[in-house]
Motif scaffolding. Structure first.
Motif, PDB file in Angstrom:
ATOM      1  N   ASP A  50     110.918 -15.204  34.401  1.00  0.00           N
ATOM      2  CA  ASP A  50     109.738 -14.774  35.140  1.00  0.00           C
ATOM      3  C   ASP A  50     108.642 -15.839  35.189  1.00  0.00           C
ATOM      4  OD1 ASP A  50     109.267 -14.505  32.447  1.00  0.00           O
ATOM      5  OD2 ASP A  50     108.711 -12.378  32.512  1.00  0.00           O
ATOM      6  N   ILE A  51     108.759 -16.912  34.380  1.00  0.00           N
ATOM      7  CA  ILE A  51     107.739 -17.966  34.418  1.00  0.00           C
ATOM      8  C   ILE A  51     108.352 -19.370  34.344  1.00  0.00           C
ATOM      9  CG2 ILE A  51     107.294 -17.912  31.892  1.00  0.00           C
ATOM     10  CD1 ILE A  51     104.560 -18.312  34.568  1.00  0.00           C
ATOM     11  N   PHE A  52     109.586 -19.472  33.847  1.00  0.00           N
ATOM     12  CA  PHE A  52     110.238 -20.788  33.687  1.00  0.00           C
ATOM     13  C   PHE A  52     110.226 -21.627  34.978  1.00  0.00           C
ATOM     14  CE2 PHE A  52     113.758 -23.743  33.161  1.00  0.00           C
ATOM     15  CZ  PHE A  52     113.608 -24.171  31.852  1.00  0.00           C
ATOM     16  N   PRO A  53     110.611 -21.046  36.128  1.00  0.00           N
ATOM     17  CA  PRO A  53     110.602 -21.873  37.355  1.00  0.00           C
ATOM     18  C   PRO A  53     109.210 -22.396  37.697  1.00  0.00           C
ATOM     19  CG  PRO A  53     111.835 -19.846  37.702  1.00  0.00           C
ATOM     20  CD  PRO A  53     111.134 -19.689  36.388  1.00  0.00           C
ATOM     21  N   GLU A  54     108.172 -21.631  37.431  1.00  0.00           N
ATOM     22  CA  GLU A  54     106.803 -22.092  37.708  1.00  0.00           C
ATOM     23  C   GLU A  54     106.465 -23.283  36.810  1.00  0.00           C
ATOM     24  OE1 GLU A  54     107.591 -18.867  37.787  1.00  0.00           O
ATOM     25  OE2 GLU A  54     107.080 -18.520  39.889  1.00  0.00           O
ATOM     26  N   VAL A  55     106.908 -23.213  35.546  1.00  0.00           N
ATOM     27  CA  VAL A  55     106.642 -24.320  34.613  1.00  0.00           C
ATOM     28  C   VAL A  55     107.378 -25.581  35.085  1.00  0.00           C
ATOM     29  CG1 VAL A  55     106.793 -25.094  32.219  1.00  0.00           C
ATOM     30  CG2 VAL A  55     106.328 -22.688  32.714  1.00  0.00           C
ATOM     31  N   MET A  56     108.626 -25.399  35.562  1.00  0.00           N
ATOM     32  CA  MET A  56     109.405 -26.553  36.038  1.00  0.00           C
ATOM     33  C   MET A  56     108.756 -27.182  37.267  1.00  0.00           C
ATOM     34  SD  MET A  56     111.889 -27.280  34.084  1.00  0.00           S
ATOM     35  CE  MET A  56     110.874 -26.751  32.726  1.00  0.00           C
ATOM     36  N   LYS A  57     108.288 -26.326  38.156  1.00  0.00           N
ATOM     37  CA  LYS A  57     107.633 -26.833  39.372  1.00  0.00           C
ATOM     38  C   LYS A  57     106.351 -27.596  38.990  1.00  0.00           C
ATOM     39  CE  LYS A  57     105.898 -26.438  43.798  1.00  0.00           C
ATOM     40  NZ  LYS A  57     106.332 -27.297  44.882  1.00  0.00           N
ATOM     41  N   ALA A  58     105.600 -27.054  38.034  1.00  0.00           N
ATOM     42  CA  ALA A  58     104.364 -27.720  37.611  1.00  0.00           C
ATOM     43  C   ALA A  58     104.683 -29.095  37.019  1.00  0.00           C
ATOM     44  CB  ALA A  58     103.613 -26.859  36.600  1.00  0.00           C
ATOM     45  N   LYS A  59     105.761 -29.160  36.245  1.00  0.00           N
ATOM     46  CA  LYS A  59     106.147 -30.444  35.639  1.00  0.00           C
ATOM     47  C   LYS A  59     106.596 -31.436  36.710  1.00  0.00           C
ATOM     48  CE  LYS A  59     110.118 -31.786  32.747  1.00  0.00           C
ATOM     49  NZ  LYS A  59     110.949 -31.411  31.602  1.00  0.00           N
ATOM     50  N   ASP A  60     107.352 -30.943  37.685  1.00  0.00           N
ATOM     51  CA  ASP A  60     107.825 -31.806  38.764  1.00  0.00           C
ATOM     52  C   ASP A  60     106.650 -32.346  39.574  1.00  0.00           C
ATOM     53  OD1 ASP A  60     110.037 -32.921  40.287  1.00  0.00           O
ATOM     54  OD2 ASP A  60     109.349 -31.619  41.907  1.00  0.00           O
ATOM     55  N   GLU A  61     105.681 -31.474  39.866  1.00  0.00           N
ATOM     56  CA  GLU A  61     104.511 -31.915  40.626  1.00  0.00           C
ATOM     57  C   GLU A  61     103.716 -32.936  39.825  1.00  0.00           C
ATOM     58  OE1 GLU A  61     103.511 -31.269  43.760  1.00  0.00           O
ATOM     59  OE2 GLU A  61     105.284 -30.040  44.138  1.00  0.00           O
ATOM     60  N   ALA A  62     103.601 -32.704  38.517  1.00  0.00           N
ATOM     61  CA  ALA A  62     102.863 -33.652  37.673  1.00  0.00           C
ATOM     62  C   ALA A  62     103.562 -35.009  37.694  1.00  0.00           C
ATOM     63  CB  ALA A  62     102.766 -33.122  36.245  1.00  0.00           C
ATOM     64  N   LEU A  63     104.894 -34.988  37.635  1.00  0.00           N
ATOM     65  CA  LEU A  63     105.631 -36.257  37.617  1.00  0.00           C
ATOM     66  C   LEU A  63     105.483 -36.972  38.955  1.00  0.00           C
ATOM     67  CD1 LEU A  63     107.385 -38.214  36.066  1.00  0.00           C
ATOM     68  CD2 LEU A  63     109.392 -36.904  36.702  1.00  0.00           C
ATOM     69  N   LYS A  64     105.592 -36.223  40.044  1.00  0.00           N
ATOM     70  CA  LYS A  64     105.414 -36.859  41.357  1.00  0.00           C
ATOM     71  C   LYS A  64     103.992 -37.399  41.499  1.00  0.00           C
ATOM     72  CE  LYS A  64     107.200 -33.552  43.969  1.00  0.00           C
ATOM     73  NZ  LYS A  64     107.563 -32.815  45.177  1.00  0.00           N
ATOM     74  N   GLY A  65     103.036 -36.625  40.997  1.00  0.00           N
ATOM     75  CA  GLY A  65     101.631 -37.039  41.068  1.00  0.00           C
ATOM     76  C   GLY A  65     101.336 -38.255  40.209  1.00  0.00           C
ATOM     77  N   ALA A  66     102.216 -38.521  39.242  1.00  0.00           N
ATOM     78  CA  ALA A  66     101.996 -39.668  38.352  1.00  0.00           C
ATOM     79  C   ALA A  66     101.995 -40.980  39.127  1.00  0.00           C
ATOM     80  CB  ALA A  66     103.067 -39.704  37.264  1.00  0.00           C
ATOM     81  N   LYS A  67     102.645 -40.983  40.289  1.00  0.00           N
ATOM     82  CA  LYS A  67     102.710 -42.219  41.074  1.00  0.00           C
ATOM     83  C   LYS A  67     101.305 -42.741  41.406  1.00  0.00           C
ATOM     84  CE  LYS A  67     103.829 -42.738  45.558  1.00  0.00           C
ATOM     85  NZ  LYS A  67     104.686 -42.722  46.776  1.00  0.00           N
ATOM     86  N   LYS A  68     100.429 -41.842  41.787  1.00  0.00           N
ATOM     87  CA  LYS A  68      99.070 -42.253  42.151  1.00  0.00           C
ATOM     88  C   LYS A  68      98.363 -42.839  40.924  1.00  0.00           C
ATOM     89  CE  LYS A  68      94.675 -40.708  43.853  1.00  0.00           C
ATOM     90  NZ  LYS A  68      94.026 -41.280  42.665  1.00  0.00           N
ATOM     91  N   VAL A  69      98.590 -42.199  39.786  1.00  0.00           N
ATOM     92  CA  VAL A  69      97.949 -42.673  38.556  1.00  0.00           C
ATOM     93  C   VAL A  69      98.499 -44.053  38.168  1.00  0.00           C
ATOM     94  CG1 VAL A  69      97.601 -42.169  36.110  1.00  0.00           C
ATOM     95  CG2 VAL A  69      97.474 -40.316  37.800  1.00  0.00           C
ATOM     96  N   VAL A  70      99.810 -44.240  38.331  1.00  0.00           N
ATOM     97  CA  VAL A  70     100.398 -45.552  38.027  1.00  0.00           C
ATOM     98  C   VAL A  70      99.726 -46.616  38.910  1.00  0.00           C
ATOM     99  CG1 VAL A  70     102.521 -46.936  38.044  1.00  0.00           C
ATOM    100  CG2 VAL A  70     102.610 -44.556  37.283  1.00  0.00           C
ATOM    101  N   LEU A  71      99.553 -46.290  40.184  1.00  0.00           N
ATOM    102  CA  LEU A  71      98.900 -47.241  41.103  1.00  0.00           C
ATOM    103  C   LEU A  71      97.473 -47.550  40.649  1.00  0.00           C
ATOM    104  CD1 LEU A  71     100.126 -45.824  44.536  1.00  0.00           C
ATOM    105  CD2 LEU A  71     100.555 -48.139  43.677  1.00  0.00           C
ATOM    106  N   ASP A  72      96.739 -46.503  40.251  1.00  0.00           N
ATOM    107  CA  ASP A  72      95.356 -46.703  39.789  1.00  0.00           C
ATOM    108  C   ASP A  72      95.324 -47.571  38.532  1.00  0.00           C
ATOM    109  OD1 ASP A  72      94.571 -45.082  41.814  1.00  0.00           O
ATOM    110  OD2 ASP A  72      94.155 -43.313  40.570  1.00  0.00           O
ATOM    111  N   VAL A  73      96.246 -47.290  37.616  1.00  0.00           N
ATOM    112  CA  VAL A  73      96.276 -48.050  36.359  1.00  0.00           C
ATOM    113  C   VAL A  73      96.632 -49.512  36.644  1.00  0.00           C
ATOM    114  CG1 VAL A  73      97.496 -48.302  34.148  1.00  0.00           C
ATOM    115  CG2 VAL A  73      96.738 -46.030  34.899  1.00  0.00           C
ATOM    116  N   PHE A  74      97.598 -49.737  37.531  1.00  0.00           N
ATOM    117  CA  PHE A  74      97.955 -51.120  37.913  1.00  0.00           C
ATOM    118  C   PHE A  74      96.735 -51.838  38.504  1.00  0.00           C
ATOM    119  CE2 PHE A  74     102.858 -50.534  38.674  1.00  0.00           C
ATOM    120  CZ  PHE A  74     103.031 -50.341  37.320  1.00  0.00           C
TER     121      PHE A  74
END
Ligand code: SF4
Ligand code: SF4
Lengths: 96, 391
Positions: free
Chosen positions: B215-239
């Motif tokens: 009832d909540i596991f898929p939402e947690v997985m989606k949140a993690k996936d979005e965070a990982l995809k969103g990490a790209k912008k942060v990597v660019l900022d850090v670079f």
């Protein structure tokens, strides 16, 4: 503590699925797992309390009249109470 | 400008960790390890940094131990490779799901069997889907720079994900290379103390590592996936911030002579430098060759990759691992997905090479280019190939 919304959307899930604050396990209604639930026939019950003792969830309570009933919010439907009740006062009934 | 010193890359990586004001490290020191663990324990024992070095009884414990310490709010580091990483596997997706910014150095090596321990990318590729930010480095300087940047990426409040820095085992970890260390004061400015989202403290109790059913596991997985995809912008900022403070520029996908390239090598890790020499040689022989080097493997930088290959008609993908029973190596599989639906996509030729430490020299790259160009000019489809395998 702020009451947690349930069920949450993916945007609302806390990072890492962290649960803030203590003593909130009771907010998770494990009763939703069950496929069967126990039904008591107080006419057959001899008030021995075995169902109360054996319920692994601790969700069987004594009623005001001295009979017994399960809190279905937490009953997982394991059937142990019905198995242990030797006078046969508990029947497991299919959900839904 | 800081002084350049000659240093073994594994030792340089641990010196970089020492600049990051870590609170704790746990590393298991058995083969396959690298000098990262050994040197880091020296640094702690000599009192050069104020950190705990926990000697654990296995890699499974090493990652569990740093995860626990990270949950308390500490800045943590671990390192491993090959079988050690395999033993960590069970915990890797837990660390990312718990959003703990653990940083790990991986000295990439083959996975047994047969027992090998030499360099390839099989270890990290088998952990590809664990939800970590995955970076590859090409030389000693990059190992230093990206180790420091990894903490900033991992701990960013929009990321909060473990990050690993892949340093080719032996080919890089055991080489002495010229490196320049950033000034400690500047690193302190670049990398302020960690601000954890939550900590384990009795005054403010929380539950971490919770239980979650369907009832909540898929939402947690989606949140993690979005965070990982969103990490790209942060990597660019850090670079970008790194470039501003330390002068060295990093891109998600690096290019070399791709502007007018007809055929382009795609590499990850240390082989990029060899491939550069091969591109120069091929150009001397009149072949319009180029090179694309993938630095950020997870999240995969799809847009940047498509932009990097430009108008190339032929991609020659160098895969240092194999997806058994699949369509070649993991990099080519990713690239084919990146190109799916594109108009006139380039041909993708996949070479599985450099497995188990086999050398891949400049003339090997030239030979692969020759093979690929021949097939391409004849209009022949080319299946993936175990390059240089006898028989
Ligand atoms: S076990 Fe059966 S008889 Fe005993 S108290 Fe429970 S319901 Fe009544
Ligand atoms: S079915 Fe199982 S969980 Fe439910 S009341 Fe009986 S013993 Fe307890």
């Amino acid at each position: 503590m702020k009451k947690r919304k349930w069920p949450e959307t993916w945007q609302e899930v806390s990072p890492g699925c962290i649960v803030a604050g203590p003593a909130n396990a009771r907010e998770y209604l494990t009763g939703s797992w069950k496929a069967q639930h126990p039904v008591w026939d107080d006419g057959k019950c001899i008030k021995c309390g075995l169902c109360y003792i054996f319920c692994p969830e601790g969700c069987v309570r004594e009623t005001e009249k001295g009979f017994f009933a399960a809190d279905l919010d937490y009953c997982k439907g394991c059937g142990i109470c019905a198995h242990e009740c030797w006078p046969g006062a508990i029947t497991m009934v299919q959900e839904g | 400008m800081a002084k350049r010193v000659g240093m073994e890359v594994a030792i340089a990586a641990s010196e970089a960790v020492a600049l990051c004001n870590i609170d704790m490290a746990a590393v298991y020191p058995i083969t396959p390890q690298s000098h990262i663990a050994e040197h880091l324990s020296d640094i702690v024992a000599d009192g050069r940094i104020d950190a705990e070095f926990v000697t654990v009884e296995s890699e499974h414990s090493a990652i569990s131990c740093v995860a626990g310490a990270s949950a308390t709010g500490a800045r943590v580091y671990t390192a491993t490779s090959s079988q050690g990483l395999m033993l960590m596997h069970e915990i890797l997706p837990i660390v990312s799901a718990m959003r703990l910014p653990v940083v790990m150095g991986i000295a990439n090596r083959a996975v047994s069997g047969p027992l090998n321990i030499l360099n390839d990318h099989t270890d990290i590729m088998s952990q590809r889907d664990c939800g970590w930010v995955v970076l590859f480095v090409e030389n000693g300087q990059e190992a230093v720079d990206l180790t420091i940047q990894s903490f900033k990426i991992a701990e960013n409040k929009d990321v909060m994900l473990p990050t690993c820095v892949n340093i080719d085992g032996f080919q890089l970890t055991h080489m002495v290379e010229p490196v320049e260390f950033p000034d400690q004061k500047l690193v302190n400015k670049f990398l302020p103390p960690r601000k954890p989202y939550a900590t384990l403290h009795p005054d403010k109790p929380v539950t971490m590592g919770t239980f979650a059913m369907g009832d909540i596991f898929p939402e947690v997985m989606k949140a993690k996936d979005e965070a990982l995809k969103g990490a790209k912008k942060v990597v660019l900022d850090v670079f970008a911030e790194w470039k501003k403070m330390f002068g060295r520029e990093y891109k998600l996908v690096e290019t070399y002579k791709t502007e007018d390239a007809e055929c382009v090598f795609v590499t990850m890790g240390s082989m990029g430098e060899t491939a550069e020499v091969a591109v120069n040689e091929l150009r001397k022989a009149g072949v319009a060759a180029g090179l694309v080097k993938i630095r950020l493997w997870r999240p995969f930088p799809f847009e940047e990759f498509r932009a990097a290959i430009g108008k190339a008609k032929l991609l020659m993908v160098m895969d240092r691992a194999i997806v058994h029973g699949g369509m070649g190596g993991p990099v080519s599989v990713e690239i084919k997905s990146a190109l799916y639906g594109e108009k006139n996509p380039p041909a993708v030729h996949d070479y599985i090479m450099g497995l188990g430490g086999r050398d891949v020299a400049v003339d090997d790259f030239e030979a692969m280019a020759k093979k690929s160009l021949e097939a391409y000019r004849k209009g022949v489809e080319k299946d993936y190939e175990f390059y240089g395998v006898r028989g």
